[in-house]
Design an enzyme around this catalytic site. Sequence first.
Site: not given
Length: 826
Positions: A157, A159
């Site tokens: 998980y 960006w």
Amino acid sequence: MSRLDHHSPFLPLSRRSFLKAGTIAGLSTVALPPGLAQATVRGPILDMTEAQSGSHWGPFVGRVEGGRLVQAIPNPEDPFPASLTQALPDLVYSPARIKYPMVRESYLRDGPGANTAERGAGNFVRVSWDEALDLVSGELTRVIDTYGNASLYTGSYGWKSVGRLHNCQTLLQRLANLLGGSTIGTGDFSTGASQVIMPHVMGTLEVYEQQTAWPVVIESSELVVIWGADPANTNKIDWIMCDHGGMDGLRALKDSGKPVICIDPVRSQTAVFLDAEWIAPRPQTDLALMLGIAYVLQDEGLADQGFLDDYTVGYDRFLPYLTGEADGVAKDPAWASEICGVPAETIADLAHRFAAGRTMLMSGWSMQRAHHGEQVHWMLVTLASMLGQIGLPGGGFGLSYHYSNGGAPTCRSPVLPGITASGGGTAGAAWLATGGVASVPVARVNDMLLNPGETIQFNGQAITYPDIKMLYWVGGNPMAHHQERNRAVEAWQRPETIVVHDFVWTATARHADIVLPATTSFERDDIEQGGSYTNRFMVGMHKLVEPMYESKSDFDIFRALAGRLGHGDVYDEGKSDLDWVRGFYEDALGQAGNLGVDMPSFDEFWDSQSLLVFEPTDQSRSFVRYSDYRADPLFNPLGTPSGKIEIYSTTIEGFGYDDCPPHPTWLEPVERLGGAGNDTYPLHVTTAHPDDRLHSQLAATWLRNRYTVQDREPVWIHPDTAAARGIADGDVVRVFNGRGQILAGAVITDRVLPDVLRLSEGGWYDPLEGGVPGTLDKYGDVNVLSIDIPTSQLAQGNCGHTILAEVEKYEGELPRVTVFEAPAGG
């Protein structure tokens, strides 16, 4: 000049000055068949040492000299180019760059599970790519054969870099699915509480959906309330490529002269930019403030009973709680003031002003990243329902004006597909997926590692934690974004094997056993769209420089692993990188024909290095969220069980959770100013989004020079709070509580409430003694101080804003910050 005013987040770059600089020029058009709209083609590049690319901060032109990326110049089509773009070349050449495949020394010598307490501290040994890939493929086989697929966690998980092909998290899941599946994560850290509660209340996620268009707000709103959000800061970035369209809305709002109220414990960039009225409640008390406002609306006959009757259910069951009939406690302004610190007369005045005209409530997500965070957006919707303006131009509420430039009008454009975890189709919201052989809320990953076999509740279901033996992480930095770092250090000692791909030595990479050097997005070809809500442009991401050192793209790494595991041809489907990119574009080209939008051929698009720009429609410029529902709730019902806004949820009532009642309720958090824990730790730490990073990204660049204080992460301290502790501006301080201790650099400012500290999330964890829970963090990772508990049994979200602490001037010898250098052997 104040330390807080040293730079602007956006570059003062006009299209005229950009073109005059000679970086990119020309405006080419494509002949159109009758009746077709046109995608404007910007380009071509004049100097072929320059090429189009892009990032979370927007599209840019990369200037290359002597094979080295020397400059990232924002594209002239970007109306508010982010100044952070200038630091992108430094990512490629960072001193923290991972150069070669590396293995922790004791793991290489003694095998899986060897001396896991050394993670975060041990030396690394360089190995060849063949040896590294053999180790990883061998471990995948061993762990799955020995313990089963659920023992492999691939729920990476974070960006990850932009690009429709090199989506490393999807690429990892693609490999795992070929091996029979794995345990994955569900939800996210940004909206963990709201994305679960909102479907019960509004029948949709709400947090990732288009807002009433900014032109409508500017025309119709009479009062704009920005509540716990800082769009002038957070709209610098986008989950895909940023188009900064929301800044047009903020600028128009400023120019309009309309009254704006910012409700926030911190006077944010947005409040400063708009010269907004600032109301500062204590952190974590927004719900009490909302209840106090709602009480006045009800008590003085200002609530819109007609709207409540026609468009909502359950207000009659919520009302006894609000008035105090149910529990003997009226939620009036005096009660609310005792909790939130806002004067009772101000609370009453807010109610009157909200009800006096068309009011738009723009909320951020920070308030739901706290203990019982589900309640606050539920109450915001209830407040908006009482005002009766949902579905009217300029009224109602919005939960994503601050995220990826929500509210900027959507363009008439196709949607680029991307690589998928299963082959074929288009890329979806991978972080919201619930597939896999097992799924665990992402904020409970460390709890899972520490407590295999334990059963928890999640949104009405029981989830049993698997026993994870192998952790595989790509495209994220959980040793930055996950709460309670010392607990994370302990949790990451549990798996037998940890594999990480990255291009810099984050704390996460330092806690791995096998580290594989990935390319940056500037060292490979890809394609991406710009504007999560607008789809305003499409750009080819051209490889600007050759991969540094021995780095490989994640696609190449997983393709090689798939080959070793007998799935090579299936994994890449026999296509090259550019074949995939061409396929994505040609899929979009087919959509464009159906939309009546003209686009050039792929070869013309790619070879000319053009930026395709699409235009918004008249319909999108006048979009009003929930206008269809308001016009006819019978034929446009919401996705809730009742088809209406659910102020009282019988579904949640049926779950029987003591920490999530069936209507919005003030529940005391585990710690807060004026509440539990305040006697021991008298200050609240608010974890704002950083001004000069995307979470932890760009920390390993020269941008740190813009904000660090004596090489430490800055902490904002109110003058009264600092004076009481003998702290001066520029001092290094120790911030601490029962969960950990960090060093930070003091910035004395009245832009925070007394007894509130502002310390941005995303600072890199730099332990004085690696691998030792409780050690001093030398740099300033705020999640050393945060608590790793769920928001409630409903959402199991994170509580990143639930932090009490103390601060003192640091008197010892300052340890050197070393996290932005390669570790021993690296």
